[in-house]
Design an enzyme around this catalytic site. Structure first.
Site, PDB file in Angstrom:
ATOM      1  CG  HIS A 142      -1.943  -0.838   1.360  1.00  0.00           C
ATOM      2  ND1 HIS A 142      -2.206  -2.349   1.215  1.00  0.00           N
ATOM      3  CD2 HIS A 142      -2.826  -0.670   1.015  1.00  0.00           C
ATOM      4  CE1 HIS A 142      -3.156  -3.256   1.240  1.00  0.00           C
ATOM      5  NE2 HIS A 142      -3.954  -1.441   1.027  1.00  0.00           N
ATOM      6  N   GLY A 143       2.624   1.276   0.350  1.00  0.00           N
ATOM      7  CA  GLY A 143       2.700   2.118   0.221  1.00  0.00           C
ATOM      8  C   GLY A 143       4.068   2.179   1.336  1.00  0.00           C
TER       9      GLY A 143
END
Length: 466
Positions: free
Chosen positions: A319-320
């Site tokens: 996701h990051g």
């Protein structure tokens, strides 16, 4: 272009008419051109990255399919896809960490920080990896380049999923899609319901209060902390499931079926059931292409626990690059490991009963707590938010509108579970009953009006940044 924007209305109108006019054999080629145009209208330079990855990975896919020793080519394809993904998602962060020890990296780090990450790169990277693995394992014959490119770029799912597999779309492409009145009607319903979730619930009713609650995390009252936590849980659900509903509706109108991505996840009774109902296509990708290759549950309880934890932690990093995402994934992994040790053997598919209320209540609140590091800008603010939940007073006034909105979202979530199995019966009634079209038209009008009046609050989908 956003699905709820005027530009997309014009784009889709052209595509919709063309698909209805073109013969089945010509539709895939047209859809590929339309999908590339759709993507290029966002950021033209990102189309160069996508096109290069498509060409290189397809060349490697041909090598995988034609060689007796497929492993080196498969490794090279996976390394290429994940390497480009890592460069865009983590390159600037990695250089920022190294800069104190190597000051000369400063200009490069600043330049990378301003490099725009191609939209949807996480999603189409995973699809390229799955296609390579499926061909290498013999689960899929090597498709033509046009079919391969269209599976990856098919515009309804390109930007934010659902994450497709070749066998789910390639046979449909070979038929040119199948447009029927019932599928088209379902497509309109899916799109409208998704539009209301995204625009009315997520953007108009929930997003402003969520931003206020998390921005003021260090000094808010207990009610604001608690309602802000609930509001973000429902915001990200309405935003992401709304996008998926819209994507599936658009695909239905074009004659194609996309997989379900959400099934009332906040009514889950344990973490395993939650991940069978939340972002289903990501969960199965992580299971089949990460957890199982790591060894799955085939090498004893200790190794199974490690594999499960690593899978979820890496899923968080997908996701990051922030520590909040890693913490979110790692905590979900730890929770799944603990649940695996104590679970009763139920599959999570049993019908809900009154006896499940306590388990649903507990699971929902753990999920909500774990959303905090996911949403907070940094771990310091996440810690302040959690601390405020347990130390701020709850005797003060409760914000009336957020309280009503959160209660409405909870009721709608329950209604989804109750009415989803009855939708097919409703469509049958619409087709057969003289009053059916009147009721359906009224429902369309209500949904469209609600979305129109809230359309000024529209923002990008939350998962665009991933």
């Amino acid at each position: 272009m956003l699905f709820n924007g005027f530009q997309f209305v014009v784009f889709f109108s052209v595509v919709f008419v063309a698909i209805r006019v073109l013969p089945p054999r010509a539709r895939p080629g047209f859809l590929l051109v339309a999908s590339l145009a759709f993507y290029g209208l966002w950021v033209p330079s990102a189309l160069l990255v996508l096109g290069t990855l498509l060409a290189l990975n397809y060349a490697l896919l041909r090598m995988i399919a034609s060689r007796a020793n497929r492993r080196p080519w498969l490794v090279l394809s996976i390394a290429l896809s994940l390497g480009v993904l890592a460069f865009y998602k983590y390159g600037a962060v990695a250089l920022a960490w190294l800069r104190p020890a190597h000051p000369g990296l400063g200009p490069l780090s600043a330049r990378l920080a301003w490099t725009a990450m191609p939209l949807g790169i996480s999603f189409y990277t995973f699809e390229m990896v799955s296609l390579a693995v499926d061909v290498a394992c013999g689960r899929l014959e090597c498709p033509s380049f046009s079919s391969y490119a269209l599976v990856v770029t098919f515009f309804p799912h390109l930007i934010s999923g659902p994450i497709l597999r070749g066998p789910e779309l390639i046979p449909q492409l070979a038929r040119g899609g199948q447009m029927t009145p019932l599928r088209s009607r379902r497509g309109v319903w899916l799109f409208l319901v998704g539009l209301v979730k995204k625009v009315l619930l997520s953007d108009y009713l929930l997003q402003p209060f969520v931003a206020e609650a998390f921005d003021s995390a260090r000094y808010s009252s207990g009610p604001v902390h608690l309602l802000g936590m609930y509001a973000f849980a429902f915001q990200i659900y309405a935003d992401f499931s709304g996008y998926t509903d819209m994507a599936r509706g658009i695909a239905c109108l074009l004659g194609f079926e996309l997989p379900t991505n959400f099934r009332e996840p906040y009514l889950s009774r344990d973490p395993t059931e939650f991940w069978r109902r939340w972002h289903i296509t990501l969960s199965r990708w992580l299971r089949d292409y990460l957890y199982v290759p790591l060894g799955g549950n085939r090498r004893g309880p200790a190794r199974t626990s490690v594999n499960l934890f690593l899978t979820m932690a890496l899923g968080g990093l997908w996701h990051g690059a922030g520590f909040g995402f890693l913490l979110w994934g790692a905590l979900h992994g730890l929770w799944l490991v603990l649940h695996r040790r104590v679970r009763t053997g139920k599959t999570g598919e049993e019908p809900l009963s009154v006896r499940d209320v306590a388990r649903i209540f507990f699971t929902f609140h753990v999920v909500c707590l774990l959303w905090i590091p996911f949403r907070a800008p940094d771990l310091g603010l996440a810690a302040a938010y959690v601390r405020g939940l347990f130390t701020a007073g709850y005797l003060g006034p409760w914000p009336p509108l957020p309280l009503l909105v959160v209660a409405l979202c909870a009721l709608l979530h329950v209604a989804e579970r109750l009415f989803r199995p009855r939708l097919s019966g409703f469509f049958d009634w619409v087709v057969k009953s003289p009053l059916g079209p009147v009721v359906e038209g009224a429902a369309f009008g209500i949904l469209a009006t609600a979305a129109f009046f809230a359309s000024g609050a529209g923002v990008q989908f939350i998962y665009f940044q991933f």
